[in-house]
Design a protein around this motif. Structure first.
Motif, PDB file in Angstrom:
ATOM      1  N   ALA A  70      -4.841  -6.327   7.581  1.00  0.00           N
ATOM      2  CA  ALA A  70      -4.589  -7.504   8.425  1.00  0.00           C
ATOM      3  C   ALA A  70      -3.132  -7.940   8.284  1.00  0.00           C
ATOM      4  N   ALA A  71      -2.881  -9.028   7.561  1.00  0.00           N
ATOM      5  CA  ALA A  71      -1.543  -9.633   7.545  1.00  0.00           C
ATOM      6  C   ALA A  71      -0.468  -8.684   7.030  1.00  0.00           C
ATOM      7  N   HIS A  72      -0.728  -8.012   5.919  1.00  0.00           N
ATOM      8  CA  HIS A  72       0.310  -7.138   5.349  1.00  0.00           C
ATOM      9  C   HIS A  72       0.530  -5.902   6.208  1.00  0.00           C
ATOM     10  N   LEU A  73      -0.549  -5.356   6.742  1.00  0.00           N
ATOM     11  CA  LEU A  73      -0.408  -4.220   7.657  1.00  0.00           C
ATOM     12  C   LEU A  73       0.375  -4.634   8.899  1.00  0.00           C
ATOM     13  N   GLY A  74       0.034  -5.799   9.445  1.00  0.00           N
ATOM     14  CA  GLY A  74       0.752  -6.308  10.616  1.00  0.00           C
ATOM     15  C   GLY A  74       2.220  -6.542  10.328  1.00  0.00           C
ATOM     16  N   PHE A  75       2.521  -7.040   9.131  1.00  0.00           N
ATOM     17  CA  PHE A  75       3.916  -7.300   8.754  1.00  0.00           C
ATOM     18  C   PHE A  75       4.707  -5.996   8.726  1.00  0.00           C
ATOM     19  N   VAL A  76       4.165  -4.989   8.048  1.00  0.00           N
ATOM     20  CA  VAL A  76       4.900  -3.726   7.892  1.00  0.00           C
ATOM     21  C   VAL A  76       5.065  -3.022   9.237  1.00  0.00           C
ATOM     22  N   LEU A  77       4.022  -3.017  10.055  1.00  0.00           N
ATOM     23  CA  LEU A  77       4.143  -2.409  11.383  1.00  0.00           C
ATOM     24  C   LEU A  77       5.181  -3.134  12.231  1.00  0.00           C
ATOM     25  N   GLY A  78       5.368  -4.435  11.968  1.00  0.00           N
ATOM     26  CA  GLY A  78       6.322  -5.219  12.742  1.00  0.00           C
ATOM     27  C   GLY A  78       7.759  -5.056  12.292  1.00  0.00           C
ATOM     28  N   VAL A  79       7.995  -4.833  10.975  1.00  0.00           N
ATOM     29  CA  VAL A  79       9.372  -4.821  10.478  1.00  0.00           C
ATOM     30  C   VAL A  79       9.840  -3.469   9.936  1.00  0.00           C
ATOM     31  N   ASP A  80       8.907  -2.620   9.502  1.00  0.00           N
ATOM     32  CA  ASP A  80       9.297  -1.345   8.895  1.00  0.00           C
ATOM     33  C   ASP A  80       8.145  -0.351   9.038  1.00  0.00           C
ATOM     34  N   ALA A  81       7.857   0.023  10.272  1.00  0.00           N
ATOM     35  CA  ALA A  81       6.670   0.839  10.567  1.00  0.00           C
ATOM     36  C   ALA A  81       6.593   2.144   9.777  1.00  0.00           C
ATOM     37  N   PRO A  82       7.697   2.865   9.512  1.00  0.00           N
ATOM     38  CA  PRO A  82       7.568   4.114   8.750  1.00  0.00           C
ATOM     39  C   PRO A  82       6.977   3.949   7.353  1.00  0.00           C
ATOM     40  N   ALA A  83       6.971   2.714   6.825  1.00  0.00           N
ATOM     41  CA  ALA A  83       6.425   2.483   5.482  1.00  0.00           C
ATOM     42  C   ALA A  83       4.923   2.191   5.510  1.00  0.00           C
ATOM     43  N   THR A  84       4.289   2.297   6.675  1.00  0.00           N
ATOM     44  CA  THR A  84       2.870   1.973   6.799  1.00  0.00           C
ATOM     45  C   THR A  84       2.000   2.816   5.871  1.00  0.00           C
ATOM     46  N   GLY A  85       2.235   4.125   5.852  1.00  0.00           N
ATOM     47  CA  GLY A  85       1.442   5.008   4.997  1.00  0.00           C
ATOM     48  C   GLY A  85       1.577   4.656   3.530  1.00  0.00           C
ATOM     49  N   ALA A  86       2.798   4.311   3.101  1.00  0.00           N
ATOM     50  CA  ALA A  86       3.033   3.939   1.709  1.00  0.00           C
ATOM     51  C   ALA A  86       2.277   2.663   1.355  1.00  0.00           C
ATOM     52  N   LEU A  87       2.302   1.681   2.249  1.00  0.00           N
ATOM     53  CA  LEU A  87       1.583   0.430   2.007  1.00  0.00           C
ATOM     54  C   LEU A  87       0.089   0.692   1.857  1.00  0.00           C
ATOM     55  N   LEU A  88      -0.503   1.412   2.801  1.00  0.00           N
ATOM     56  CA  LEU A  88      -1.942   1.665   2.773  1.00  0.00           C
ATOM     57  C   LEU A  88      -2.347   2.465   1.543  1.00  0.00           C
ATOM     58  N   ALA A  89      -1.533   3.477   1.194  1.00  0.00           N
ATOM     59  CA  ALA A  89      -1.852   4.295   0.024  1.00  0.00           C
ATOM     60  C   ALA A  89      -1.787   3.477  -1.262  1.00  0.00           C
ATOM     61  N   GLY A  90      -0.737   2.665  -1.400  1.00  0.00           N
ATOM     62  CA  GLY A  90      -0.594   1.842  -2.590  1.00  0.00           C
ATOM     63  C   GLY A  90      -1.702   0.819  -2.730  1.00  0.00           C
ATOM     64  N   LYS A  91      -2.035   0.157  -1.633  1.00  0.00           N
ATOM     65  CA  LYS A  91      -3.080  -0.865  -1.682  1.00  0.00           C
ATOM     66  C   LYS A  91      -4.458  -0.242  -1.931  1.00  0.00           C
ATOM     67  N   LEU A  92      -4.720   0.883  -1.284  1.00  0.00           N
ATOM     68  CA  LEU A  92      -6.030   1.507  -1.430  1.00  0.00           C
ATOM     69  C   LEU A  92      -6.254   2.024  -2.850  1.00  0.00           C
ATOM     70  N   THR A  93      -5.286   2.771  -3.383  1.00  0.00           N
ATOM     71  CA  THR A  93      -5.453   3.315  -4.734  1.00  0.00           C
ATOM     72  C   THR A  93      -5.465   2.209  -5.786  1.00  0.00           C
ATOM     73  N   GLY A  94      -4.565   1.227  -5.641  1.00  0.00           N
ATOM     74  CA  GLY A  94      -4.532   0.124  -6.597  1.00  0.00           C
ATOM     75  C   GLY A  94      -5.776  -0.734  -6.527  1.00  0.00           C
ATOM     76  N   GLY A  95      -6.269  -0.990  -5.307  1.00  0.00           N
ATOM     77  CA  GLY A  95      -7.489  -1.790  -5.151  1.00  0.00           C
ATOM     78  C   GLY A  95      -8.696  -1.108  -5.754  1.00  0.00           C
ATOM     79  N   ILE A  96      -8.862   0.196  -5.481  1.00  0.00           N
ATOM     80  CA  ILE A  96     -10.001   0.940  -6.030  1.00  0.00           C
ATOM     81  C   ILE A  96      -9.917   1.003  -7.556  1.00  0.00           C
ATOM     82  N   ALA A  97      -8.705   1.259  -8.075  1.00  0.00           N
ATOM     83  CA  ALA A  97      -8.530   1.317  -9.521  1.00  0.00           C
ATOM     84  C   ALA A  97      -8.850  -0.027 -10.177  1.00  0.00           C
ATOM     85  N   GLY A  98      -8.442  -1.133  -9.527  1.00  0.00           N
ATOM     86  CA  GLY A  98      -8.738  -2.456 -10.060  1.00  0.00           C
ATOM     87  C   GLY A  98     -10.227  -2.748 -10.093  1.00  0.00           C
TER      88      GLY A  98
END
Length: 352
Positions: free
Chosen positions: A315-343
């Motif tokens: 939602a908000a963070h994905l929307g932010f990255v797509l709006g200001v730095d779209a090439p970093a979208t994959g990095a954001l999703l990967a970091g959040k997904l792996t960190g969230g699952i690990a937590g």
């Protein structure tokens, strides 16, 4: 990845708009409208901080940045203590010597550690009752313990080499260790400190908006070097446009994941409230925190752990990255997904 996600958001925005016209028959039209209504609160929390980012950068340049340079650390990591959408991204980008480090600090660290410090902890401790607070703190500790999994994964996908990433992340990892120690030993004092910090950030944003508005309407700058308010609002507007699609997308994703997550929830001992919290948590932390009074102990701890890295992933963070730095979208999703699952895994092990 960024082009695929932008097309997905665009299609979801169309679907949400059509459903809104059809009377919100599938509940996606309401999410489409929510995206537009979030534009005001988003602007209130972000625009002022973007306006004063050059001043914050100037202040750091004359205080902490020289020490960072002596230690051969990139100053771009400093902004990561602020949430990605509360000026952290802009500050990292302004200070960074290496653009890849600025992206890593502003997006990956800002969307995990920064968001936890400036939003999740102060809001959670302000909303929760006496039963929930220690359990929430335990979950935050579990999430912080697994923070390196998320930020290092995201950092590698930002194009930073592992050796450089580990070295530049030393201050972040030290801060995470200090937070774990402080919350576990001095919870009340730490929570008070987080609240004060969050209040200072909000006040700085309000000052930035007021100064920007005055400058826009009169042509006079009370403080030189401010980013014009209309430029700041362009950034906010680009994020708001993506939210028109990201919120319907999040709603569709929650419905698709409902049955698989309920099956997993049964296997790890989560009831309906706990499983629903994990689904909602990847969209927003606020409704999860509000619902913790209905969760049992294990559910509170596991949901709090998810929020450290996983919150606002779609939602908000994905929307932010797509709006200001779209090439970093994959990095954001990967970091959040792996960190969230690990937590969540760490919290499950603790409660087991």
């Amino acid at each position: 990845m960024d082009k695929i996600m932008m097309w997905v958001m665009a299609i979801c925005a169309l679907i949400g708009g059509v459903d809104q016209l059809a009377g919100n028959k599938f509940g996606l039209g309401r999410r489409f409208e929510d995206g537009f209504q979030l534009l005001g609160p988003t602007a209130l929390s972000m625009a002022g901080l973007i306006c004063i980012t050059p001043l914050l950068s100037l202040g750091l340049e004359h205080t902490i940045v020289p020490l960072y340079r002596i230690l051969h650390l990139d100053p771009g990591m400093l902004g990561g203590v602020l949430a990605i959408d509360m000026g952290g991204y802009q500050l990292c980008k302004e200070l960074a010597q290496d653009p890849a480090i600025g992206r890593y600090g502003g997006i990956i660290v800002g969307a995990t550690l920064g968001c936890t410090i400036t939003f999740t902890i102060p809001v959670g401790m302000g909303m929760l009752g006496e039963r929930e607070k220690p359990l929430f703190a335990k979950g935050i500790l579990a999430g912080l313990c697994m923070l390196p999994v998320g930020i290092l994964t995201g950092g590698l996908m930002c194009g930073v080499s592992l050796g450089k990433l580990l070295f530049q992340s030393i201050p972040v990892l030290i801060l995470a260790v200090l937070l774990v120690f402080g919350i576990s030993r001095f919870p009340d004092g730490m929570i008070h400190g987080f609240r004060v910090f969050a209040t200072v950030i909000r006040s700085a944003g309000t000052i930035g908006i007021a100064l920007g508005a005055f400058s826009y309407m009169t042509g006079l700058q009370l403080l030189p070097g401010l980013t014009p308010l209309d430029e700041a609002l362009k950034v906010v507007s680009s994020i708001g446009i993506v939210l028109l699609g990201s919120l319907p997308f999040a709603e569709i994703l929650q419905r698709l994941l409902k049955n698989p997550l309920e099956w997993i929830g049964e296997k790890i001992g989560l009831g309906r409230n706990g499983t629903a919290g994990l689904l909602v948590g990847i969209v927003s932390a606020l409704p999860v925190i509000a619902d913790m009074k209905r969760m049992n102990e294990r559910e509170i701890v596991m949901n709090a752990a998810l929020l450290v890295c996983g919150t606002s992933m779609v939602a908000a963070h994905l929307g932010f990255v797509l709006g200001v730095d779209a090439p970093a979208t994959g990095a954001l999703l990967a970091g959040k997904l792996t960190g969230g699952i690990a937590g969540v895994w760490m919290a499950w092990r603790i409660m087991k």
